[in-house]
Every structure is written in structure tokens, then in C-alpha cells.
Design a protein around this motif. Structure first.
Motif, short mmCIF file in Angstrom:
data_model
loop_
_atom_site.label_atom_id
_atom_site.label_comp_id
_atom_site.label_asym_id
_atom_site.label_seq_id
_atom_site.Cartn_x
_atom_site.Cartn_y
_atom_site.Cartn_z
N GLU A 62 -43.67 17.62 50.86
CA GLU A 62 -45.08 17.95 51.07
C GLU A 62 -45.32 19.45 50.90
O GLU A 62 -46.31 19.88 50.28
CB GLU A 62 -45.54 17.50 52.46
CG GLU A 62 -45.57 15.99 52.68
CD GLU A 62 -44.20 15.44 53.07
OE1 GLU A 62 -44.11 14.24 53.32
OE2 GLU A 62 -43.23 16.24 53.13
N LYS A 64 -43.55 21.51 49.15
CA LYS A 64 -43.40 21.89 47.74
C LYS A 64 -44.69 21.69 46.96
O LYS A 64 -44.99 22.45 46.03
CB LYS A 64 -42.28 21.08 47.10
CG LYS A 64 -40.89 21.50 47.56
CD LYS A 64 -39.82 20.63 46.91
CE LYS A 64 -38.42 21.04 47.38
NZ LYS A 64 -37.37 20.18 46.79
N LEU A 65 -45.48 20.69 47.34
CA LEU A 65 -46.76 20.47 46.68
C LEU A 65 -47.73 21.62 46.94
O LEU A 65 -48.64 21.88 46.15
CB LEU A 65 -47.39 19.15 47.16
CG LEU A 65 -46.68 17.86 46.72
CD1 LEU A 65 -47.34 16.64 47.37
CD2 LEU A 65 -46.73 17.74 45.20
N THR A 68 -47.39 25.96 44.78
CA THR A 68 -48.10 26.51 43.62
C THR A 68 -49.41 27.16 44.05
O THR A 68 -49.73 28.29 43.64
CB THR A 68 -48.40 25.40 42.59
OG1 THR A 68 -47.16 24.86 42.15
CG2 THR A 68 -49.16 25.97 41.40
#
Length: 325
Positions: A62, A64-65, A68
Motif C-alpha cells: 500500500e 509503495k502505491l 510516486t
């Protein structure tokens, strides 16, 4: 409930370093504070943000989402911080300048070139106009600075002298007065006079000089710019009495410059709106403008001179020195 910017900073720092200790050092806070904020973030998010693997904190799927978007957010924060620093040191911004043609063509470019070397990111806008329009632009706060020649009629702007020099007479190199050191109204009267109207500062000064000599000022060719007066004199159309600032640029003018008597001072002035403080970039540019003028004075570019305007090649043809019938 959404996470605060500070909490997002903690998540971002831990994601990049994989360590509470390194994140605390990067953020300048204590390790317990980072650990506590991570717990608060996980509780508010409703899912774990990190898992410990091989002694390091690894972002969950989660988290890692989010990375960005987190990178984009904090890149933007860094850019804003750098922008604020640049603005504080007057390295970014816009300066708007209105100037009469003589100053826009000569003194102003030298100052802008010097200023851009130190502050290339500042956007400069230059508007060349007549004196009344320059004054109006300053009073209406359309520009930061106005550059004009004195004397001026009544206006509501603050006027600062940049430098003062004397009017000069310019003639074709073949003119019969070209060998003189000085000329005055009585010397000029037999020849076609290239001059300015009374509504312009230079016209007022030349009119006054003729009046004090007890002579009428008969204008053969009326102009509104010193560059045009110089071009007419270079073509042999007559004698022009102009400001010396047009001759400061190191170009081949093709005319002879003579001292005009009586000495008639004309000032290059900066106009500032009297009710609005200058921006930091405008203040820095004004300082550069003053330094530029001082440099030109040290070089002798603003002093009366014959030599620097003499044509290297004497045009052939009729002798423009004879009075016209």
C-alpha cells in the motif's frame, strides 16, 4: 482522517532511508518522535505502512502505491523552498522598465547586460516611449522604473538623478564648423537647425539657450529622438543640439561632436512611483544602473568629447557646411 504534511514527511523519509534513525537525522527530530508518528500514521491510514525485513523498514504494498505521489509532493515542496530563497535574494521575479529612446538605446542595455550576468532568471521588460508616456506609466504603476531626461513638467513620481552632462552640438565631418571646439546659438543660427519641440525636455533647454543669447530659435527640421537628429546631421541636413547620452554607445556615429555653449546641463533621471515601494529585484537593478553610469563616467563615455564620435571615413559629396539659400 488524512495525514498531515509532517506525517507524510516522516513516511517519505523512512521510505527513502529504511531506518527510523536515518529519517530522524534527515528531518532533525528525535527517533522516538519518528516512531510515534509512524504509529499514528498507520492508525490513521488503517493499514500498516512498513514491515521490518532484515533489520530495515520496508514499505508495504500500500505504501509503495503512495511513493510516486509522495515524491512529486516533496519535489514540489523543495522547489517552493528554493523559489522562496531565490526571491529573498532577488534572483527571480520581473522588472518592468519604461524609458525614453535615448536611454533605452544606450545606458539601459549596458546595465541590463551586467544585471543578467548576476541574475539571469529575472525577467526584464523594456518599453521605449516618449517622456509623457514614461511618466504616466510610472504614476499608474504599470512599470517599476522610468528613465527620462530632465527638465520635466510637473508630475507625481519620485525623480532620482543618475547623472548630469551638458548638451552637445553634432555636425557632419565636412561641415565648416566641424573644426571648432565649441559652438553657440550665434554660430549655429546661419545653418539649418535640427531640434526638438518645446514640449520635450531637450527642446525646452535649447530654446532657453537661444533666448538667453537674444536669438530666435528657428527649427529647420523638428525631431522627437536624438537618434533621428544624429542621422540627419550625419546626412548633412544641418546642425543638431542633443543630449550626450546618445553618443555613449561605442558605435560609429559618423558625426563630429562639439561643445555647446552656454553650458546647458541635462540630467538622466530614474522615476519611481512615490507611493509604492520598489520590489527587491527592482532595487537591485537600480543599484546596477547606478554602478553602470559610474563606470561609464570613469571611462569618459559621459564626458564631453570630440574624438569618440569622429567618423573614420569622410563621406564624399557636397559640402554640407554651407548655409542653404
Amino acid at each position: 482522517m488524512s495525514l498531515s504534511l509532517r506525517q507524510l514527511q516522516v513516511v517519505h523519509a523512512v521510505s527513502r532511508s529504511g531506518s527510523v534513525t536515518a529519517a530522524a537525522d534527515a528531518l532533525g527530530i528525535s527517533q522516538p518522535a519518528v516512531s510515534m508518528m509512524l504509529r499514528d500514521c498507520a492508525r490513521l491510514a488503517g493499514f500498516p505502512l512498513f514491515l521490518r525485513k532484515q533489520g530495515r523498514l520496508q514499505p508495504t504494498a500500500e505504501t509503495k502505491l503512495l511513493l510516486t505521489d509522495l515524491e512529486r509532493v516533496f519535489d514540489g515542496v523543495d522547489r517552493i523552498g528554493r523559489l522562496i530563497e531565490d526571491m529573498g535574494d532577488a534572483h527571480v521575479g520581473t522588472i518592468q522598465i519604461a524609458a525614453t529612446a535615448t536611454l533605452a538605446d544606450n545606458i539601459l542595455p549596458v546595465a541590463i547586460a551586467a544585471f543578467q550576468q548576476a541574475r539571469p532568471r529575472i525577467h526584464i521588460v523594456v518599453r521605449s516611449s516618449d517622456t509623457p508616456s514614461v511618466i504616466a506609466s510610472v504614476v499608474r504603476e504599470e512599470v517599476d522604473l522610468g528613465l527620462v531626461l530632465s527638465p520635466l513638467t510637473h508630475h507625481d513620481a519620485l525623480a532620482l538623478d543618475l547623472c548630469v552632462a551638458d548638451l552637445v552640438a553634432i555636425v557632419h565631418p565636412d561641415h565648416e564648423l566641424a573644426r571648432r571646439e565649441t559652438v553657440g546659438p550665434r554660430d549655429i543660427q546661419p545653418f539649418p537647425l535640427i531640434s526638438f519641440s518645446r514640449s520635450q525636455p531637450l527642446g525646452t533647454l535649447v530654446e532657453q539657450a537661444f533666448r538667453e543669447a537674444g536669438l530666435p530659435r528657428r527649427i529647420a527640421l523638428e525631431v522627437n529622438q536624438s537618434s533621428v537628429a544624429c542621422a540627419l546631421a550625419r546626412a548633412g541636413a544641418g546642425i543638431a543640439v542633443i543630449d550626450p547620452f546618445w553618443l555613449t554607445e561605442a558605435r560609429e556615429h559618423g558625426v563630429v561632436c562639439l561643445k555647446f555653449r552656454p553650458k546647458t546641463p541635462v540630467a538622466a533621471q530614474v522615476l519611481i512611483n512615490s507611493s509604492t515601494p520598489l520590489s527587491r529585484p527592482a532595487r537591485r537593478f537600480l543599484a546596477t544602473l547606478r554602478q553602470t553610469v559610474q563606470g561609464l563616467q570613469r571611462q569618459g563615455a559621459l564626458q564631453e568629447s570630440r574624438e569618440h564620435t569622429l567618423s573614420k571615413r569622410r563621406p564624399r559629396g557636397r559640402n554640407p557646411g554651407k548655409p542653404r539659400a
